[in-house]
Design an enzyme around this catalytic site. Sequence first.
Site, PDB file in Angstrom:
ATOM      1  N   THR A  39       0.852  -1.167   0.000  1.00  0.00           N
ATOM      2  CA  THR A  39       0.000   0.000   0.000  1.00  0.00           C
ATOM      3  C   THR A  39       0.895   1.227   0.000  1.00  0.00           C
ATOM      4  O   THR A  39       2.069   1.127   0.308  1.00  0.00           O
ATOM      5  CB  THR A  39      -0.873  -0.043   1.271  1.00  0.00           C
ATOM      6  OG1 THR A  39      -1.560  -1.280   1.293  1.00  0.00           O
ATOM      7  CG2 THR A  39      -1.848   1.089   1.355  1.00  0.00           C
ATOM      8  N   THR A  53      -3.711   1.293  -2.907  1.00  0.00           N
ATOM      9  CA  THR A  53      -3.012   0.017  -2.825  1.00  0.00           C
ATOM     10  C   THR A  53      -3.286  -0.909  -4.002  1.00  0.00           C
ATOM     11  O   THR A  53      -4.296  -0.789  -4.693  1.00  0.00           O
ATOM     12  CB  THR A  53      -3.420  -0.711  -1.526  1.00  0.00           C
ATOM     13  OG1 THR A  53      -2.645  -1.890  -1.362  1.00  0.00           O
ATOM     14  CG2 THR A  53      -4.900  -1.061  -1.529  1.00  0.00           C
TER      15      THR A  53
END
Length: 530
Positions: free
Chosen positions: A340, A358
């Site tokens: 992420t 992400t």
Amino acid sequence: MVVSAHPLASAVGAEIMRRGGNAADAAVAVQFALAVVYPDAGNIGGGGFLVLRQKDGTTAALDYREKAPAAAHRDLYLNEKGEVIAGLSLKGHLAAGVPGTVDGMVQLHQKYGKLPWAQLVQPAIDLAAQGFPLTRKEAIKLNEQREDFLQYNTLRPEFVLSNGWKVGDTLRIPDLARALESIRNQGRAGFYEGLTADLIEAEMKRGKGIISKEDLANYRSVWRNPIKQQLGELEVISMPPPSSGGIALVQLLTLSQDYPLHDWGWNTAQTAHFIIEAERRVYADRAKHLGDPDFYQVPVQGLLDTSYIKSRMRDFSPDKATDSDDVSAGTPAPPESPNTTHYSIVDPEGNAISVTTTLNSSFGSKVFVAGAGFLLNNEMDDFSVKPGHPNSYGLVGEDANAIEPNKRMLSSMTPTILEKEDQLYMVVGAMGGSTIITTVYQIIQNVTRHNFTMQGAISAGRFHHQWTPDWVLSEWGALGFGTGLKLWLRGHKIAPKTGGIGRAAGILVLPNGQLEGGADPRGDDAAAGF
């Protein structure tokens, strides 16, 4: 100021604001720039969440999380015996959820943007077409992922075939530049319809994936009411479900109010013991009660009730660790009727935005859409593929997060904004899968309870516990030998974590109105301000 995972992306966002753009404009430009220069998490083939606060104090939250394809089902990753097929939800075409990033950026711009859309996408196009120099870390990661890229791609991008990338090499991605041009020229339709949609569907068919053109056409981001909770002089504004981040963060901060963490000291045995025990209980609640609110009645108010939260520590012992097998989720009041990246932005007018986006694992499913040059996510692994079975981050889940068609998978992303006495105070968030929540929590505690600077709070060593597995992950040096020994004597099992826990990006508004950026030294993160 912009703080993001890559100096080129931070520079793009700062330049957009120099040209008169606001925080939303900068967020859009940074998102697309990260899709080029930080391909392991920056994306157009993934999704995310954002929380924003306008200069007048109004707030909003945008959920552009990926969704399960319409052909998905509860037993998608199980064999005929009902056993989980190892790796199927992690790598390859079947691991991908329907991407939400482009729709999210379009919705953000339509509601809050100021500059023309094309101006915000163009910097990313230039980076992809003209090329950019690889940092040492990015060169290493491309080399490390080469075998997976070769294994899971049906038609391989030219740069994947290269071997031995090194710092300073120029990476050009012409296919991605063309895909971004379609988005620049056609907005949402440039991704969810037309040529790019055709390329995604063709990629799915070659790799036996299940995302269809109908899935793409039907995808929509959702504006949600942010989690807001007053805690002393601070108001926490964070992401609601299907992110678990906002609720879990508020629970941790609420539990911390009754304990003298400042007096105990930063990362001492007493402080660390309390934090571990609080995290153990909060993550047990996460596993049981949190999921997509469009499919499951999440007891949000019950989970945020102060009395309920504090009741979770009734069996806390200051001298002994609790066995996670003896900790279960609580019973809140029922509802009324790793990879992420995060970036934080404050514009010259005082508008603020906190964005976490992400592909899930580093480089997502490892699958590039042939002809379009971008990676697809592997967010399907964030579902509970089987009740009680851990995902790639060791998190377990139950029916609240079971796979269903068109459902959003549970997340740990925790984009957060803090107010202090009704004024903007902090913008913060992190990457790191299940460690995101505890990373953001510890950074806030470092500033508000231990008087760290923003940079100091983000640079400081971190540790993490998530109920199960019953281990305390700790960065080298975060706890120290003496503290680690004291925790071991109390019954905690500590596992050293190489490579760091989480990567964060924060901005603190100082008493004189100046902005202090905190860029994480665990990566290539950089702050750019003016």
